[in-house]
Design a protein around this motif. Structure first.
Motif, short mmCIF file in Angstrom:
data_model
loop_
_atom_site.label_atom_id
_atom_site.label_comp_id
_atom_site.label_asym_id
_atom_site.label_seq_id
_atom_site.Cartn_x
_atom_site.Cartn_y
_atom_site.Cartn_z
N SER A 1 4.52 23.59 -8.41
CA SER A 1 2.91 23.52 -8.93
C SER A 1 2.75 25.36 -8.06
O SER A 1 1.73 25.71 -8.51
N ARG A 2 2.58 24.78 -6.92
CA ARG A 2 2.65 25.74 -6.19
C ARG A 2 4.09 27.20 -6.10
O ARG A 2 3.86 27.96 -5.15
N TYR A 3 5.02 26.93 -6.50
CA TYR A 3 5.73 28.17 -6.80
C TYR A 3 5.44 29.24 -7.61
O TYR A 3 5.63 28.91 -8.66
N ASN A 4 6.35 30.13 -7.90
CA ASN A 4 6.16 31.31 -8.72
C ASN A 4 7.46 30.91 -9.89
O ASN A 4 8.64 31.31 -9.67
N VAL A 5 6.31 30.05 -10.56
CA VAL A 5 7.84 29.62 -11.60
C VAL A 5 8.09 31.28 -12.23
O VAL A 5 8.72 30.58 -13.36
N ASN A 6 7.60 32.17 -12.53
CA ASN A 6 8.08 33.08 -13.22
C ASN A 6 9.28 33.67 -13.05
O ASN A 6 10.48 34.34 -13.60
N GLU A 7 10.17 32.92 -11.25
CA GLU A 7 11.19 33.25 -10.92
C GLU A 7 11.89 32.94 -10.95
O GLU A 7 13.76 32.31 -10.87
N VAL A 8 11.54 31.16 -11.39
CA VAL A 8 12.72 30.05 -12.07
C VAL A 8 12.43 29.69 -13.39
O VAL A 8 12.16 30.64 -14.18
N ASN A 9 14.23 29.25 -13.36
CA ASN A 9 15.20 29.24 -14.87
C ASN A 9 14.36 28.07 -15.82
O ASN A 9 13.67 27.48 -15.34
N PRO A 10 13.75 28.21 -16.75
CA PRO A 10 13.08 27.85 -18.04
C PRO A 10 13.25 26.18 -17.75
O PRO A 10 12.21 25.45 -17.87
N SER A 11 14.97 26.38 -18.14
CA SER A 11 15.79 24.71 -18.32
C SER A 11 14.91 23.79 -16.43
O SER A 11 14.69 22.70 -16.53
N VAL A 12 15.28 24.97 -15.73
CA VAL A 12 14.59 24.12 -14.09
C VAL A 12 13.43 23.23 -14.45
O VAL A 12 13.06 22.31 -13.66
N ILE A 13 12.25 24.63 -15.00
CA ILE A 13 11.14 23.96 -14.83
C ILE A 13 10.78 22.62 -15.37
O ILE A 13 10.03 21.26 -16.00
N VAL A 14 11.29 22.33 -16.77
CA VAL A 14 11.22 21.75 -18.29
C VAL A 14 11.78 20.66 -17.33
O VAL A 14 11.10 19.08 -16.89
N VAL A 15 12.97 20.51 -15.98
CA VAL A 15 13.67 19.24 -15.87
C VAL A 15 12.95 19.09 -15.17
O VAL A 15 12.60 17.07 -14.60
N LEU A 16 12.32 19.75 -14.00
CA LEU A 16 11.23 18.94 -13.37
C LEU A 16 9.93 18.42 -13.17
O LEU A 16 9.66 17.43 -13.16
N SER A 17 10.13 19.24 -14.67
CA SER A 17 8.35 18.30 -15.13
C SER A 17 8.23 17.72 -15.68
O SER A 17 7.67 16.24 -15.72
N LEU A 18 9.74 17.61 -16.17
CA LEU A 18 9.93 15.47 -17.30
C LEU A 18 10.71 14.60 -15.86
O LEU A 18 10.53 13.57 -16.05
N GLU A 19 10.98 15.38 -14.62
CA GLU A 19 11.51 14.35 -13.75
C GLU A 19 9.98 13.21 -13.24
O GLU A 19 10.57 11.73 -13.48
N PHE A 20 9.05 13.45 -12.76
CA PHE A 20 8.36 12.67 -12.42
C PHE A 20 7.27 11.94 -13.69
O PHE A 20 6.89 10.45 -13.10
N LEU A 21 7.70 11.85 -14.36
CA LEU A 21 7.40 11.20 -15.85
C LEU A 21 8.16 10.58 -15.80
O LEU A 21 8.22 8.59 -17.02
N ILE A 22 9.69 10.75 -16.09
CA ILE A 22 10.69 9.84 -16.88
C ILE A 22 11.23 8.69 -15.85
O ILE A 22 11.33 7.63 -15.84
N ILE A 23 11.61 9.69 -14.70
CA ILE A 23 12.07 8.80 -13.81
C ILE A 23 11.56 7.16 -13.18
O ILE A 23 11.36 6.42 -13.41
N PRO A 24 10.45 7.84 -12.77
CA PRO A 24 9.14 6.19 -12.28
C PRO A 24 9.87 5.24 -13.59
O PRO A 24 9.53 4.30 -12.54
N SER A 25 8.92 6.16 -14.14
CA SER A 25 9.12 5.10 -15.70
C SER A 25 10.19 4.37 -15.88
O SER A 25 9.79 2.86 -16.27
#
Length: 309
Positions: free
Chosen positions: A259-283
């Motif tokens: 949320s704090r990082y400049n997402v425009n400089e991040v690979n979209p696939s990395v954003i999707v994976v990190l976004s999924l992490e907090f919803l998938i792994i704990p569940s």
């Protein structure tokens, strides 16, 4: 700028690429993960609800944790599955805010329930003679209600800002609607707002974290003076909570950094994976840890599955 431009009627997710035929593979994997989360958590919830011997504070909290996983994943996956197969990735303003509310309250509930579980373990190990009087059914219910109310209060401020701030864009560089990302679209200077948001977020996280660390410090001190048999039983009941709480903290750190990082400089696939992490792994981790590690739940699950053989 016109009023319509200040209140976009829809948002666009920009991280979904054209995966071609691979979209069906990603869709199948995501659907499998979603079905696994629903099935695993539903089994734990049914085991606790249907077996009267599990109507105890610790198992009620475990059941609440699994219900929260069902709540969070259902608020995210249906829309995500649609986006994987769609050529356009637009979401209406209403559904975006609904998804944002569900995912954010899911995060808050998870942390607060884990905090309540730490208090339950602290009372059971450090104050065993007072456990029954302190962890009565009404006390458990009160803790669960406070977990919900605390989440509403801490998240309500962010939610209010996202709804009321005038926006100069509608492109979201995330795989789902995120409050912080929407606030960054504001036409106004949000420096003060960002500082306030950081303060609210830090206090909402640090207060439960400090409390959990304090309870486990007290538990360690008690175990240090106790027999090896007592330490073994304490470890058996505390280890699942330590694993789930540690996993949740890692997931939360990933989400905050993203949320704090400049997402425009991040690979979209990395954003999707990190976004999924907090919803998938704990569940996925929560039902596996509690279902496989705690013999009481494992025994009930085996008993339920035997008639199906």
């Amino acid at each position: 700028m016109s009023n319509n431009s200040l209140t976009p009627s829809y948002f666009q997710f920009t991280v979904f690429a054209d995966y071609g035929p691979l979209r069906y593979l990603f869709f199948s994997l995501s659907l499998l993960i979603y079905v696994t989360i629903i099935s695993a958590n539903a089994v734990i919830v049914l085991s606790v609800c249907l077996e009267t011997s599990l109507h105890q504070p610790m198992y009620v909290f475990i059941c609440s944790l699994c219900l929260n996983s069902l709540y969070g994943s259902t608020g995210f996956f249906p829309r995500f599955l649609v986006d994987l197969l769609s050529d356009t990735h637009f979401i209406s303003r209403l559904f975006c805010f609904i998804q944002m509310y569900v995912t954010h309250t899911y995060l808050g509930y998870e942390l607060n329930i884990l905090t309540a579980m730490a208090y339950d373990r602290f009372t059971a190990i450090c104050q065993p003679l007072h456990y029954c009087s302190k962890m009565m059914p009404r006390t458990v219910l009160l803790l669960l209600i406070l977990a919900v109310l605390y989440s509403w209060c801490s998240i309500g401020y962010f939610f209010y800002l996202a709804i009321t701030l005038p926006l100069c864009g509608n492109k979201l560089h995330r795989g789902f609607c995120n409050c912080w990302t929407i606030i960054n679209l504001s036409c106004e200077d949000t420096t003060v707002i960002q500082m306030a948001c950081q303060f609210v977020a830090l206090t909402s996280i640090l207060i439960p974290l400090i409390f959990v660390l304090y309870t486990y410090l007290r538990i360690l001190l008690v175990c240090r003076r106790s027999s090896s048999e007592f330490r073994g039983k304490a470890l058996q009941t505390c280890l699942p909570h330590i694993v789930t709480f540690g996993n949740y903290c890692i997931s939360l750190v990933c989400e905050i950094l993203l949320s704090r990082y400049n997402v425009n400089e991040v690979n979209p696939s990395v954003i999707v994976v990190l976004s999924l992490e907090f919803l998938i792994i704990p569940s996925i981790i929560n039902p596996l840890v509690y279902g496989l590690n705690l013999p009481q739940i494992r025994g009930v699950m085996i008993g339920f599955l035997r008639p199906l053989e």
